[in-house]
Design a protein around this motif. Structure first.
Motif, mmCIF file in Angstrom:
data_model
loop_
_atom_site.group_PDB
_atom_site.id
_atom_site.type_symbol
_atom_site.label_atom_id
_atom_site.label_comp_id
_atom_site.label_asym_id
_atom_site.label_seq_id
_atom_site.Cartn_x
_atom_site.Cartn_y
_atom_site.Cartn_z
ATOM 1 N N ALA A 22 22.985 -29.039 -12.317
ATOM 2 C CA ALA A 22 24.503 -29.274 -12.983
ATOM 3 C C ALA A 22 25.100 -28.141 -13.376
ATOM 4 O O ALA A 22 24.721 -27.196 -13.653
ATOM 5 C CB ALA A 22 24.219 -30.348 -14.264
ATOM 6 N N SER A 76 28.992 -26.709 -15.441
ATOM 7 C CA SER A 76 30.071 -27.281 -16.313
ATOM 8 C C SER A 76 31.253 -26.272 -16.321
ATOM 9 O O SER A 76 30.994 -25.034 -15.984
ATOM 10 C CB SER A 76 29.547 -27.401 -17.836
ATOM 11 O OG SER A 76 29.025 -28.802 -17.869
ATOM 12 N N VAL A 105 34.004 -25.001 -19.135
ATOM 13 C CA VAL A 105 34.155 -24.669 -20.554
ATOM 14 C C VAL A 105 35.659 -23.964 -20.574
ATOM 15 O O VAL A 105 35.834 -22.805 -20.178
ATOM 16 C CB VAL A 105 33.089 -24.281 -21.602
ATOM 17 C CG1 VAL A 105 33.415 -23.873 -22.869
ATOM 18 C CG2 VAL A 105 31.864 -25.162 -21.236
ATOM 19 N N TRP A 136 34.365 -27.997 -23.998
ATOM 20 C CA TRP A 136 33.980 -28.666 -22.759
ATOM 21 C C TRP A 136 34.860 -29.290 -21.986
ATOM 22 O O TRP A 136 35.424 -30.303 -22.603
ATOM 23 C CB TRP A 136 32.655 -29.353 -23.186
ATOM 24 C CG TRP A 136 31.959 -29.698 -21.957
ATOM 25 C CD1 TRP A 136 31.158 -29.175 -21.067
ATOM 26 C CD2 TRP A 136 32.206 -31.198 -21.083
ATOM 27 N NE1 TRP A 136 30.628 -29.880 -19.975
ATOM 28 C CE2 TRP A 136 31.472 -31.207 -19.977
ATOM 29 C CE3 TRP A 136 33.001 -32.142 -21.393
ATOM 30 C CZ2 TRP A 136 31.300 -32.164 -19.263
ATOM 31 C CZ3 TRP A 136 32.825 -33.210 -20.691
ATOM 32 C CH2 TRP A 136 32.180 -33.302 -19.533
ATOM 33 N N GLY A 142 31.870 -31.518 -16.170
ATOM 34 C CA GLY A 142 30.555 -31.474 -15.748
ATOM 35 C C GLY A 142 30.270 -32.138 -14.464
ATOM 36 O O GLY A 142 30.916 -33.434 -14.438
ATOM 37 N N MET A 143 29.175 -31.806 -13.633
ATOM 38 C CA MET A 143 28.975 -32.364 -12.466
ATOM 39 C C MET A 143 27.266 -32.144 -12.382
ATOM 40 O O MET A 143 26.747 -31.209 -12.561
ATOM 41 C CB MET A 143 29.635 -31.884 -11.487
ATOM 42 C CG MET A 143 29.220 -32.430 -9.934
ATOM 43 S SD MET A 143 30.153 -31.625 -8.773
ATOM 44 C CE MET A 143 31.417 -33.094 -8.657
ATOM 45 N N TYR A 147 31.473 -35.897 -15.040
ATOM 46 C CA TYR A 147 32.178 -36.211 -16.342
ATOM 47 C C TYR A 147 33.476 -35.333 -16.788
ATOM 48 O O TYR A 147 33.453 -33.932 -16.296
ATOM 49 C CB TYR A 147 30.910 -35.838 -17.504
ATOM 50 C CG TYR A 147 29.703 -36.372 -17.085
ATOM 51 C CD1 TYR A 147 28.896 -35.684 -16.241
ATOM 52 C CD2 TYR A 147 29.039 -37.570 -17.554
ATOM 53 C CE1 TYR A 147 27.449 -36.284 -15.894
ATOM 54 C CE2 TYR A 147 27.955 -38.333 -17.329
ATOM 55 C CZ TYR A 147 27.141 -37.487 -16.390
ATOM 56 O OH TYR A 147 25.819 -38.010 -16.058
ATOM 57 N N TYR A 168 35.826 -21.021 -18.238
ATOM 58 C CA TYR A 168 34.369 -20.508 -18.166
ATOM 59 C C TYR A 168 33.526 -21.560 -17.066
ATOM 60 O O TYR A 168 33.746 -22.675 -17.379
ATOM 61 C CB TYR A 168 33.382 -20.105 -19.417
ATOM 62 C CG TYR A 168 34.236 -19.202 -20.331
ATOM 63 C CD1 TYR A 168 34.775 -19.532 -21.377
ATOM 64 C CD2 TYR A 168 34.051 -17.932 -20.116
ATOM 65 C CE1 TYR A 168 35.434 -18.596 -22.416
ATOM 66 C CE2 TYR A 168 34.504 -16.861 -21.038
ATOM 67 C CZ TYR A 168 35.086 -17.190 -22.305
ATOM 68 O OH TYR A 168 35.896 -16.449 -22.950
ATOM 69 N N ASP A 188 24.473 -25.247 -15.999
ATOM 70 C CA ASP A 188 23.824 -26.392 -16.967
ATOM 71 C C ASP A 188 22.342 -26.746 -16.454
ATOM 72 O O ASP A 188 21.487 -25.798 -16.316
ATOM 73 C CB ASP A 188 24.805 -27.670 -16.712
ATOM 74 C CG ASP A 188 25.053 -28.487 -17.955
ATOM 75 O OD1 ASP A 188 26.069 -28.492 -18.631
ATOM 76 O OD2 ASP A 188 24.086 -28.944 -18.469
ATOM 77 N N TYR A 189 22.419 -28.079 -16.643
ATOM 78 C CA TYR A 189 20.916 -28.609 -16.481
ATOM 79 C C TYR A 189 20.270 -28.771 -15.493
ATOM 80 O O TYR A 189 21.060 -29.287 -14.102
ATOM 81 C CB TYR A 189 20.828 -29.788 -17.514
ATOM 82 C CG TYR A 189 19.656 -30.555 -17.823
ATOM 83 C CD1 TYR A 189 19.583 -31.886 -17.325
ATOM 84 C CD2 TYR A 189 18.293 -29.815 -18.286
ATOM 85 C CE1 TYR A 189 18.122 -32.490 -17.750
ATOM 86 C CE2 TYR A 189 17.375 -30.607 -18.811
ATOM 87 C CZ TYR A 189 17.340 -31.821 -18.383
ATOM 88 O OH TYR A 189 16.105 -32.361 -18.567
ATOM 89 N N PRO A 242 19.779 -25.926 -20.460
ATOM 90 C CA PRO A 242 21.369 -25.940 -20.201
ATOM 91 C C PRO A 242 22.140 -24.982 -21.016
ATOM 92 O O PRO A 242 21.904 -24.361 -21.747
ATOM 93 C CB PRO A 242 21.654 -27.436 -21.119
ATOM 94 C CG PRO A 242 20.507 -28.081 -21.296
ATOM 95 C CD PRO A 242 19.322 -27.038 -21.431
ATOM 96 N N LEU A 243 23.283 -24.578 -20.215
ATOM 97 C CA LEU A 243 24.223 -23.689 -20.649
ATOM 98 C C LEU A 243 23.739 -22.273 -21.070
ATOM 99 O O LEU A 243 24.166 -21.636 -22.008
ATOM 100 C CB LEU A 243 25.107 -24.043 -22.285
ATOM 101 C CG LEU A 243 25.607 -25.679 -21.866
ATOM 102 C CD1 LEU A 243 26.093 -26.149 -23.211
ATOM 103 C CD2 LEU A 243 26.529 -25.779 -20.654
ATOM 104 N N TRP A 300 26.933 -17.883 -18.466
ATOM 105 C CA TRP A 300 28.324 -18.201 -18.724
ATOM 106 C C TRP A 300 29.101 -17.236 -17.711
ATOM 107 O O TRP A 300 28.621 -15.973 -17.679
ATOM 108 C CB TRP A 300 28.675 -18.101 -19.757
ATOM 109 C CG TRP A 300 28.201 -19.088 -20.788
ATOM 110 C CD1 TRP A 300 26.961 -19.257 -21.249
ATOM 111 C CD2 TRP A 300 29.104 -20.049 -21.603
ATOM 112 N NE1 TRP A 300 27.138 -20.351 -22.402
ATOM 113 C CE2 TRP A 300 28.092 -20.954 -22.495
ATOM 114 C CE3 TRP A 300 30.439 -20.089 -21.725
ATOM 115 C CZ2 TRP A 300 28.892 -21.747 -23.301
ATOM 116 C CZ3 TRP A 300 31.206 -20.979 -22.643
ATOM 117 C CH2 TRP A 300 30.205 -21.832 -23.215
ATOM 118 N N GLY A 301 30.025 -17.446 -17.005
ATOM 119 C CA GLY A 301 30.714 -16.660 -16.210
ATOM 120 C C GLY A 301 31.628 -15.609 -17.290
ATOM 121 O O GLY A 301 31.558 -15.897 -18.577
#
Lengths: 122, 112
Positions: free
Chosen positions: A33, A35, A37, A47, A50-51, A59, A95, A99-100, A108-109, A112-113
């Motif tokens: 997954a 996200s 942010v 946030w 997310g997908m 979401y 960002y 994720d998961y 998860p998380l 980060w870029g």
């Protein structure tokens, strides 16, 4: 090494549209997954969307629902965020975040870029 | 949505002294897989957030052991055993047990 490289940010007028991209490498993108942010400079983290790994579950934060569309192309290891009907309140650094992975119960998380700045102004 | 509440929002600390930040969630963070996906992030000005702690108490690779996490259920704590100058910045808790992911407001740690 995991890398997340966002692009597509810039200055856009209110009511305009923008598409962000996130090129992922160093991990099995199609299994995770992802996200988005965002962060208004000087403020906290929010946030946005997310997908899941295959796009079957999507979401959104209430603040962007109906205006933003998240998508992914697993063949290109790329995550997208289409942003429409933008307003000044959408000005932020966006960002891309790994994720998961439910199959391996990953963290998860965890990556980060560097973020891409989106500025909405006339 | 799960609401994450951090306290304090600002924490002036003396170098070498401990610091702690609390994070409370509005409901249990226990995932259906049995894990509790509560993480802590650190952010310096001009930088993206850096993950410090995952699943309540596990340090990410490269995180100094002066950082520790604890808690269960809905109450969690990040502790810095002896604050160093490089620890200044804003700390966030975040839950990834369910969507939407939600963050605490952030706690600004600064040196007295």
């Amino acid at each position: 090494e995991v890398q997340l490289l966002e692009s597509g940010g810039g200055l856009i007028q209110p009511g305009g549209s923008l598409r962000l991209s996130c090129a992922a490498s160093g991990f099995s993108f199609s299994s995770y997954a992802m996200s988005w942010v965002r962060q208004v400079p000087g403020e906290g983290l929010e946030w946005v969307s997310g997908m899941n790994y295959n796009g079957g579950r999507i979401y959104y934060a209430d603040s962007v629902k109906g205006r933003f569309t998240i998508s992914r192309d697993n063949s290109k290891n790329t995550l997208y965020l289409q942003m429409d009907n933008l307003s000044a309140e959408d000005t932020a650094i966006y960002y891309c975040v790994k994720d998961y992975n439910a199959q391996v119960r990953s963290i998860p998380l965890d990556y980060w870029g560097q973020g891409t700045l989106v500025t909405i102004s006339s | 949505d799960i609401v994450m509440t951090q306290t304090p929002l600002s924490s002036p600390v003396t170098l070498g002294q401990p610091a702690s930040i609390s994070c409370r969630s509005s409901q249990s963070l226990i995932h259906s897989d049995g894990n509790t996906y509560l993480s802590w992030l650190h952010q310096r000005p001009g930088q993206p957030p850096r993950p410090l702690i995952y699943k309540i108490s596990n340090r990410f690779s490269g995180v100094p052991d002066r950082f520790s996490g604890s808690g269960a259920g809905t109450d969690f704590t990040l502790t810095i055993s002896r604050v160093e100058a490089e620890d200044v910045g804003v700390y966030y808790c975040v839950q990834a047990t369910e969507f939407p992911r939600t963050f605490g407001q952030g706690t600004k740690v600064e040196i007295k």
